[in-house]
Write a protein that holds these residues in place. Structure first.
Motif, PDB file in Angstrom:
ATOM      1  N   PRO A  38       0.837  -1.201   0.000  1.00  0.00           N
ATOM      2  CA  PRO A  38       0.000   0.000   0.000  1.00  0.00           C
ATOM      3  C   PRO A  38       0.872   1.251   0.000  1.00  0.00           C
ATOM      4  CG  PRO A  38      -0.616  -1.512   1.774  1.00  0.00           C
ATOM      5  CD  PRO A  38       0.656  -2.027   1.183  1.00  0.00           C
ATOM      6  N   HIS A  39       0.484   2.212  -0.784  1.00  0.00           N
ATOM      7  CA  HIS A  39       1.210   3.476  -0.865  1.00  0.00           C
ATOM      8  C   HIS A  39       1.447   4.054   0.528  1.00  0.00           C
ATOM      9  CE1 HIS A  39       2.368   7.465  -2.125  1.00  0.00           C
ATOM     10  NE2 HIS A  39       1.402   7.966  -1.380  1.00  0.00           N
ATOM     11  N   GLU A  40       0.434   3.970   1.383  1.00  0.00           N
ATOM     12  CA  GLU A  40       0.533   4.548   2.736  1.00  0.00           C
ATOM     13  C   GLU A  40       1.663   3.928   3.550  1.00  0.00           C
ATOM     14  OE1 GLU A  40      -0.162   7.015   4.715  1.00  0.00           O
ATOM     15  OE2 GLU A  40      -0.840   7.747   2.780  1.00  0.00           O
ATOM     16  N   HIS A  41       1.904   2.656   3.309  1.00  0.00           N
ATOM     17  CA  HIS A  41       2.940   1.918   4.046  1.00  0.00           C
ATOM     18  C   HIS A  41       4.323   2.491   3.696  1.00  0.00           C
ATOM     19  CE1 HIS A  41       4.065  -1.357   6.557  1.00  0.00           C
ATOM     20  NE2 HIS A  41       4.676  -2.060   5.626  1.00  0.00           N
ATOM     21  N   ILE A  42       4.574   2.668   2.409  1.00  0.00           N
ATOM     22  CA  ILE A  42       5.851   3.240   1.970  1.00  0.00           C
ATOM     23  C   ILE A  42       5.961   4.688   2.446  1.00  0.00           C
ATOM     24  CG2 ILE A  42       7.248   3.901  -0.036  1.00  0.00           C
ATOM     25  CD1 ILE A  42       6.188   1.552  -1.524  1.00  0.00           C
ATOM     26  N   GLU A  43       4.885   5.409   2.334  1.00  0.00           N
ATOM     27  CA  GLU A  43       4.869   6.819   2.714  1.00  0.00           C
ATOM     28  C   GLU A  43       5.151   6.974   4.221  1.00  0.00           C
ATOM     29  OE1 GLU A  43       5.101   9.153   0.750  1.00  0.00           O
ATOM     30  OE2 GLU A  43       4.859  10.756   2.227  1.00  0.00           O
ATOM     31  N   SER A  44       4.593   6.100   4.996  1.00  0.00           N
ATOM     32  CA  SER A  44       4.810   6.144   6.445  1.00  0.00           C
ATOM     33  C   SER A  44       6.287   5.877   6.772  1.00  0.00           C
ATOM     34  CB  SER A  44       3.878   5.115   7.099  1.00  0.00           C
ATOM     35  OG  SER A  44       4.385   4.693   8.327  1.00  0.00           O
ATOM     36  N   ALA A  45       6.877   4.892   6.115  1.00  0.00           N
ATOM     37  CA  ALA A  45       8.307   4.611   6.329  1.00  0.00           C
ATOM     38  C   ALA A  45       9.144   5.789   5.836  1.00  0.00           C
ATOM     39  CB  ALA A  45       8.704   3.328   5.595  1.00  0.00           C
ATOM     40  N   ARG A  46       8.781   6.337   4.684  1.00  0.00           N
ATOM     41  CA  ARG A  46       9.538   7.455   4.112  1.00  0.00           C
ATOM     42  C   ARG A  46       9.570   8.646   5.067  1.00  0.00           C
ATOM     43  NH1 ARG A  46       9.429  12.056   1.591  1.00  0.00           N
ATOM     44  NH2 ARG A  46       7.203  12.316   1.921  1.00  0.00           N
ATOM     45  N   ARG A  47       8.410   8.954   5.652  1.00  0.00           N
ATOM     46  CA  ARG A  47       8.341  10.112   6.557  1.00  0.00           C
ATOM     47  C   ARG A  47       9.241   9.911   7.776  1.00  0.00           C
ATOM     48  NH1 ARG A  47       2.761  10.626   5.120  1.00  0.00           N
ATOM     49  NH2 ARG A  47       2.247   9.149   6.771  1.00  0.00           N
ATOM     50  N   LYS A  48       9.313   8.696   8.278  1.00  0.00           N
ATOM     51  CA  LYS A  48      10.184   8.438   9.432  1.00  0.00           C
ATOM     52  C   LYS A  48      11.659   8.511   9.027  1.00  0.00           C
ATOM     53  CE  LYS A  48       6.906   5.863  12.124  1.00  0.00           C
ATOM     54  NZ  LYS A  48       6.328   4.557  12.363  1.00  0.00           N
ATOM     55  N   LEU A  49      11.970   8.022   7.824  1.00  0.00           N
ATOM     56  CA  LEU A  49      13.367   8.048   7.364  1.00  0.00           C
ATOM     57  C   LEU A  49      13.865   9.476   7.170  1.00  0.00           C
ATOM     58  CD1 LEU A  49      13.310   5.059   4.859  1.00  0.00           C
ATOM     59  CD2 LEU A  49      14.581   5.181   7.015  1.00  0.00           C
ATOM     60  N   VAL A  50      12.978  10.352   6.728  1.00  0.00           N
ATOM     61  CA  VAL A  50      13.359  11.753   6.525  1.00  0.00           C
ATOM     62  C   VAL A  50      13.866  12.351   7.838  1.00  0.00           C
ATOM     63  CG1 VAL A  50      12.430  14.067   6.071  1.00  0.00           C
ATOM     64  CG2 VAL A  50      11.828  12.178   4.557  1.00  0.00           C
ATOM     65  N   LYS A  51      13.260  11.916   8.942  1.00  0.00           N
ATOM     66  CA  LYS A  51      13.601  12.499  10.252  1.00  0.00           C
ATOM     67  C   LYS A  51      14.868  11.888  10.855  1.00  0.00           C
ATOM     68  CE  LYS A  51       8.843  13.402  11.530  1.00  0.00           C
ATOM     69  NZ  LYS A  51       7.860  12.394  11.916  1.00  0.00           N
ATOM     70  N   ALA A  52      15.344  10.790  10.296  1.00  0.00           N
ATOM     71  CA  ALA A  52      16.516  10.114  10.879  1.00  0.00           C
ATOM     72  C   ALA A  52      17.782  10.916  10.585  1.00  0.00           C
ATOM     73  CB  ALA A  52      16.640   8.709  10.302  1.00  0.00           C
ATOM     74  N   ASP A  53      18.477  11.302  11.635  1.00  0.00           N
ATOM     75  CA  ASP A  53      19.725  12.043  11.458  1.00  0.00           C
ATOM     76  C   ASP A  53      20.815  11.159  10.877  1.00  0.00           C
ATOM     77  OD1 ASP A  53      19.670  14.654  11.919  1.00  0.00           O
ATOM     78  OD2 ASP A  53      20.032  14.542  14.081  1.00  0.00           O
ATOM     79  N   ARG A  54      20.980  10.021  11.520  1.00  0.00           N
ATOM     80  CA  ARG A  54      22.043   9.104  11.080  1.00  0.00           C
ATOM     81  C   ARG A  54      21.399   7.897  10.406  1.00  0.00           C
ATOM     82  NH1 ARG A  54      24.535   9.044  16.983  1.00  0.00           N
ATOM     83  NH2 ARG A  54      22.271   8.970  17.238  1.00  0.00           N
ATOM     84  N   LEU A  55      21.517   7.867   9.085  1.00  0.00           N
ATOM     85  CA  LEU A  55      20.907   6.783   8.296  1.00  0.00           C
ATOM     86  C   LEU A  55      22.000   5.850   7.775  1.00  0.00           C
ATOM     87  CD1 LEU A  55      18.531   5.472   6.696  1.00  0.00           C
ATOM     88  CD2 LEU A  55      19.004   7.143   4.882  1.00  0.00           C
ATOM     89  N   VAL A  56      21.821   4.561   8.013  1.00  0.00           N
ATOM     90  CA  VAL A  56      22.716   3.558   7.424  1.00  0.00           C
ATOM     91  C   VAL A  56      21.924   2.774   6.381  1.00  0.00           C
ATOM     92  CG1 VAL A  56      24.038   1.446   7.852  1.00  0.00           C
ATOM     93  CG2 VAL A  56      24.184   3.344   9.471  1.00  0.00           C
ATOM     94  N   VAL A  57      22.516   2.587   5.213  1.00  0.00           N
ATOM     95  CA  VAL A  57      21.931   1.721   4.191  1.00  0.00           C
ATOM     96  C   VAL A  57      22.840   0.500   4.086  1.00  0.00           C
ATOM     97  CG1 VAL A  57      21.283   1.508   1.768  1.00  0.00           C
ATOM     98  CG2 VAL A  57      20.939   3.685   2.952  1.00  0.00           C
ATOM     99  N   PHE A  58      22.236  -0.678   4.199  1.00  0.00           N
ATOM    100  CA  PHE A  58      23.000  -1.926   4.219  1.00  0.00           C
ATOM    101  C   PHE A  58      22.495  -2.804   3.072  1.00  0.00           C
ATOM    102  CE2 PHE A  58      23.173  -6.334   6.222  1.00  0.00           C
ATOM    103  CZ  PHE A  58      24.513  -6.522   5.943  1.00  0.00           C
ATOM    104  N   THR A  59      23.387  -3.111   2.135  1.00  0.00           N
ATOM    105  CA  THR A  59      22.921  -3.804   0.933  1.00  0.00           C
ATOM    106  C   THR A  59      23.555  -5.187   0.742  1.00  0.00           C
ATOM    107  OG1 THR A  59      24.605  -2.828  -0.541  1.00  0.00           O
ATOM    108  CG2 THR A  59      22.566  -1.588  -0.253  1.00  0.00           C
ATOM    109  N   GLY A  60      22.801  -6.028   0.006  1.00  0.00           N
ATOM    110  CA  GLY A  60      23.279  -7.344  -0.398  1.00  0.00           C
ATOM    111  C   GLY A  60      23.016  -7.541  -1.881  1.00  0.00           C
ATOM    112  N   ALA A  61      23.262  -8.747  -2.333  1.00  0.00           N
ATOM    113  CA  ALA A  61      23.251  -9.038  -3.775  1.00  0.00           C
ATOM    114  C   ALA A  61      21.927  -8.677  -4.454  1.00  0.00           C
ATOM    115  CB  ALA A  61      23.565 -10.520  -4.001  1.00  0.00           C
ATOM    116  N   GLY A  62      20.814  -8.713  -3.706  1.00  0.00           N
ATOM    117  CA  GLY A  62      19.508  -8.437  -4.305  1.00  0.00           C
ATOM    118  C   GLY A  62      19.398  -7.047  -4.913  1.00  0.00           C
TER     119      GLY A  62
END
Ligand code: OAD
Ligand code: ZN
Length: 251
Positions: free
Chosen positions: A5-29
């Motif tokens: 649901p769009h709202e689900h992504i939007e809700s996560a996005r809004r919280k990520l915007v507020k995060a001062d220290r963001l880590v992105v952790f990636t794998g082969a996918g």
């Protein structure tokens, strides 16, 4: 994608915007949509090759030509692979905000997308080092200029001492770079949010990072096609291709 649901992504996005220290952790996918095979899924490298024959120190000592042949064929295949929308979204976001990128990938696609200096926990397939004197060599530019080595070309030798060069990959049974691991653990423990993308969460110690983040109170957002052992540590699980969901999440 439609199932999230769009709202689900939007809700996560809004919280990520507020995060001062963001880590992105990636794998082969994250590189799958670029045409790079993953390790464990359908068509994964470890479904078609035995890791102990190709990705261990013992294998390299036994038959360096076999091991080099395999890494050269992987390099050749990678020349046709470009960063996708997910790699690009991370590189773009890093220009605007504080963001630490920790990857298990060895393909170099994060750098190619323009992210400067990702922390590459498992090494980089384009780099080599001497087994005698540890002198490092970077072949990425040469291969991109199409001065590729054939799979059965003579084994690469150290320009300093003539010793045998090996791929700068962390093989099974080897330790990760201690300083890099310590830095990564600290970043995970102290971040406000972590986005975990395209990893099966089966390889330690890398798979500890999302767990440390969650224990440290961070928001954890997982992007994958299916649940993983890390899903229980995620506040949000978004089951969709990274190239589709990440640009919306970081946009
Ligand atoms: P794996 O191959 O184990 O897992 C890939 C994950 O990506 C799976 O969970 C897939 O469901 C998911 N996936 C596939 N396509 C995706 C897409 N388009 N979008 C989002 N997710 C997708 O790869 P890693 O977890 O990275 O080590 O493997 C860890 C380590 O094991 C690798 O770094 C490698 C390997 O041995 C070394 O090279 C030293
Ligand atoms: Zn040397």
């Amino acid at each position: 994608m439609n199932q999230i649901p769009h709202e689900h992504i939007e809700s996560a996005r809004r919280k990520l915007v507020k995060a001062d220290r963001l880590v992105v952790f990636t794998g082969a996918g994250i590189s799958a949509e670029s045409g790079v095979p993953t390790y464990r899924g359908a068509g994964g490298l470890w479904k078609n090759f035995r890791a102990q024959d190709l990705a261990t120190v013992a294998a390299f000592q036994r038959d360096p030509a076999l091991v080099w042949g395999w890494y050269r064929s992987r390099r050749r295949a990678l020349l046709d692979c470009q960063p996708n929308a997910a790699h690009q979204a991370i590189a773009e976001a890093a220009k605007e905000r504080r963001l630490t990128l920790i990857t298990q990938n060895v393909d170099g696609l994060h750098s190619l997308a323009g992210y400067n200096n990702p922390w590459e926990l498992h090494g980089n397939i384009w780099r080599e080092f001497c087994v005698e004197c540890y002198h490092p060599v970077d072949r990425h530019a040469a291969w991109r200029d199409r001065t590729v080595e054939d799979e059965d070309a003579p084994l690469p030798k150290c320009p300093k001492c003539g010793g045998l060069l090996r791929p700068a990959i962390v093989w099974f049974g080897e330790q990760l770079d201690a300083h890099l691991l310590e830095q990564s653990f600290a970043a995970a423990e102290h971040c406000d949010a972590m986005i975990v993308i395209g990893t099966s969460g089966q390889v330690q110690p890398a798979a500890m990072l999302p767990i440390l983040a969650r224990r440290g109170g961070a928001l954890v957002v997982e992007i994958n096609l299916e649940p993983t052992p890390l899903t229980e540590y995620a506040n949000y699980s978004l089951y969709a291709p990274a190239g589709e969901v990440l640009p919306r999440l970081l946009g």
